[in-house]
Design an enzyme around this catalytic site. Structure first.
Site, mmCIF file in Angstrom:
data_model
loop_
_atom_site.group_PDB
_atom_site.id
_atom_site.type_symbol
_atom_site.label_atom_id
_atom_site.label_comp_id
_atom_site.label_asym_id
_atom_site.label_seq_id
_atom_site.Cartn_x
_atom_site.Cartn_y
_atom_site.Cartn_z
ATOM 1 N N SER A 70 2.630 6.367 45.917
ATOM 2 C CA SER A 70 1.235 5.971 46.071
ATOM 3 C C SER A 70 1.025 4.516 45.675
ATOM 4 O O SER A 70 1.743 3.964 44.835
ATOM 5 C CB SER A 70 0.335 6.871 45.219
ATOM 6 O OG SER A 70 0.476 6.551 43.844
ATOM 7 N N GLU B 102 7.343 0.769 48.862
ATOM 8 C CA GLU B 102 7.029 1.380 50.149
ATOM 9 C C GLU B 102 5.903 2.356 49.846
ATOM 10 O O GLU B 102 6.125 3.420 49.281
ATOM 11 C CB GLU B 102 8.261 2.073 50.736
ATOM 12 C CG GLU B 102 8.162 2.338 52.235
ATOM 13 C CD GLU B 102 7.397 3.616 52.544
ATOM 14 O OE1 GLU B 102 6.182 3.519 52.859
ATOM 15 O OE2 GLU B 102 7.991 4.685 52.458
ATOM 16 N N LEU B 103 4.688 1.955 50.231
ATOM 17 C CA LEU B 103 3.495 2.661 49.783
ATOM 18 C C LEU B 103 2.822 3.393 50.940
ATOM 19 O O LEU B 103 3.450 3.713 51.931
ATOM 20 C CB LEU B 103 2.550 1.660 49.106
ATOM 21 C CG LEU B 103 3.187 0.867 47.955
ATOM 22 C CD1 LEU B 103 2.219 -0.154 47.395
ATOM 23 C CD2 LEU B 103 3.702 1.786 46.854
ATOM 24 N N CYS C 4 3.567 8.895 55.066
ATOM 25 C CA CYS C 4 2.837 7.617 55.007
ATOM 26 C C CYS C 4 2.421 7.135 56.390
ATOM 27 O O CYS C 4 1.484 6.349 56.516
ATOM 28 C CB CYS C 4 3.706 6.547 54.351
ATOM 29 S SG CYS C 4 4.175 6.931 52.664
ATOM 30 N N GLU D 239 -6.001 7.137 52.103
ATOM 31 C CA GLU D 239 -4.886 7.881 52.691
ATOM 32 C C GLU D 239 -5.096 9.360 52.416
ATOM 33 O O GLU D 239 -5.025 9.804 51.264
ATOM 34 C CB GLU D 239 -3.558 7.416 52.104
ATOM 35 C CG GLU D 239 -2.357 8.154 52.688
ATOM 36 C CD GLU D 239 -1.041 7.692 52.095
ATOM 37 O OE1 GLU D 239 -0.039 7.680 52.831
ATOM 38 O OE2 GLU D 239 -1.011 7.361 50.889
#
Length: 475
Positions: free
Chosen positions: A228, A247-248, A281, A375
């Site tokens: 996150s 890497e979100l 994601c 998200e």
């Protein structure tokens, strides 16, 4: 039930505590893992630090063959590991098999890149003052890598950190997600077969509240995190002098222009807004449709979503399974309820049964609703009609995230325009933003992260350029 050991400096070990992993679908116990003590974590870090120079000096063939061995063994044990992923994660077995196949490729690609990843010579005598000089440019590992990995791809996203670390000669310590540590432990078992130096890898299923000590340890100069945004940026702020790759998340948009193949677009958007129960994601969260085709496309989309098979993840026919926990499903249910209370309409889905959220399509959702701005990380899709391609690109960019976007169009001009104008790390033409090839650069802009995965890209992220200049040569 046997307690699975963790991997400390390449060897199995057990600690004082245990971690029970349950199946999100039915609550049954999948496995019990041992949790390392603080002293054992210290041993792992010390071993990684101690072996760093030996690791960096490993011959290319030794690194490449270790990676190739892991690829082969994953392939040989693919069904066993797929069923383990499905059980601990709740991922339908169809998708779990795909994840194992991707991990097989990830390690194979890493073995291939290892053999290509060497120095280059650069003549410097382009100016008179540098006559007789030649630069040799190589890449050197920063040192041991701390790999913090998420629950949604408990094998392949571990592979995307472990494989490039080994490829460049960097020891790696994996901290898997507490909900899904078992796949990473199996990977540790396979790595132990390779004969890599002691200390080259550890898999430590420590709870999240103990991860801070690992993040801050100066002997781990690289932190590679997938998860996150708030946690990722908290890590970066906590260790500003470390090399941190993130890497979100995202709220990925699929743009459907008026010239698109609507049947193809509807089928792909329906499937990839709900694969992994939306816990990806780059799952489609927003579908932005030009108004001339919006009504026809939405009808096809709803029909395609309604045709998805929801159920037991162990069933070969299931396409959508549970979320990782009841709590995660309750949060998604609440976000949908908030969107409806603000004026949104549920075109299909909207319900919840335990950890399973029905594939949901929403319309007329206000732009400030969480299901649009944040998200969702669940099986929820918002349809947004727009008047033109200009408006479509603007709507896609109206996000704090920028991971990937998909554009359905037959126009090469529109494709190149999208590639230039969309504020994301990857633009997928003719398909959903959820497409990822494991060898390609993958990562985001804005609040979707820093750095890139994809084997060569990650190898570059874990290393720095070093220049040696030779003087007095006849060139």
């Amino acid at each position: 039930m046997d307690v699975r050991p963790f991997w400390l400096a390449g060897s199995p070990a057990t600690g004082d505590d245990e971690l029970t992993v349950t199946n999100p679908h039915d609550g049954r116990v999948v496995g019990v893992g041992s949790v390392p003590t603080p002293d054992q974590v210290e041993q792992a870090v010390a071993a990684a630090h101690a072996v760093r120079k030996e690791a960096a000096a490993l011959p290319i063939h030794a690194r490449a063959e270790a990676l190739a061995h892991v690829s082969r063994r994953l392939a040989e044990r693919s069904e066993e590991i797929a069923r383990l992923i499905s059980a601990e994660n709740g991922k339908p077995i169809f998708w779990a098999r795909g994840e194992v196949a991707r991990a097989v490729s990830t390690f194979r690609f890493a073995a291939e890149e290892t053999r290509r990843f060497s120095g280059e010579a650069q003549r410097l005598d382009t100016e008179p003052a540098a006559a007789g000089r030649l630069a040799y440019v190589s890449r050197q590992p920063y040192g041991p890598v701390l790999a913090v990995t998420p629950f949604n791809f408990p094998l392949n996203l571990v592979a995307h950190k472990v494989a490039p670390a080994i490829a460049v000669g960097a020891p790696v310590i994996v901290k898997p997600a507490p909900a899904t540590p078992l796949s990473a432990l199996v990977l540790g078992e396979i790595l132990a077969e390779t004969g890599l130096p002691e200390g080259m890898f550890s898999v430590l299923p420590v709870p999240n509240d103990r991860a801070g000590a690992l993040v801050e340890d100066p002997r781990l100069p690289v932190v590679s995190f997938t998860g996150s945004g708030p946690v990722g940026y908290a890590i970066k702020d906590r260790v500003p002098r470390k090399h941190v790759t993130l890497e979100l998340g995202g709220n990925a948009a699929a743009i459907v222009l008026a010239d698109a193949d609507l049947d193809w677009a509807a089928t792909r958007v329906a499937l990839f807004s709900n694969y992994q129960a939306g816990q990806s994601c780059i799952a489609v969260q927003r579908v932005i449709v030009e108004e001339p085709v919006a009504e026809a496309f939405t009808a096809k989309l709803v029909a395609a979503v309604d045709s998805l098979v929801v159920g037991d993840p162990a069933d070969d026919k299931t396409q959508v399974g549970p979320m990782v926990s009841v709590e995660a499903a309750e949060r998604v249910e609440q976000w949908v309820a908030e969107a409806v209370a603000a004026g949104g309409r549920v075109l299909t889905g909207g319900g919840r049964d335990g950890a399973t959220v029905a594939p949901t399509v929403l319309a007329d959702v206000p732009g400030e609703a969480k299901v649009v701005r944040e998200e969702v990380f669940g099986p929820v899709l918002v349809v947004q009609p727009v008047g033109s391609a200009d408006e479509a690109f603007a709507a896609a960019n109206d996000s704090k995230y920028g991971l990937q976007a998909g554009v359905f169009t037959r126009s090469i001009e529109a494709a190149f325009r999208a590639g230039k104008e969309l504020e994301v790390g990857g633009v997928i033409i003719g398909d959903v933003p959820s497409y990822r090839a494991d060898q390609m650069p993958y990562g985001g802009v804005k609040e979707s992260g820093i750095g890139r995965e994809g084997l060569r890209s990650a190898m570059e992220d874990y290393t720095y350029e070093k220049v040696m200049v030779l003087t007095g040569l006849t060139l």
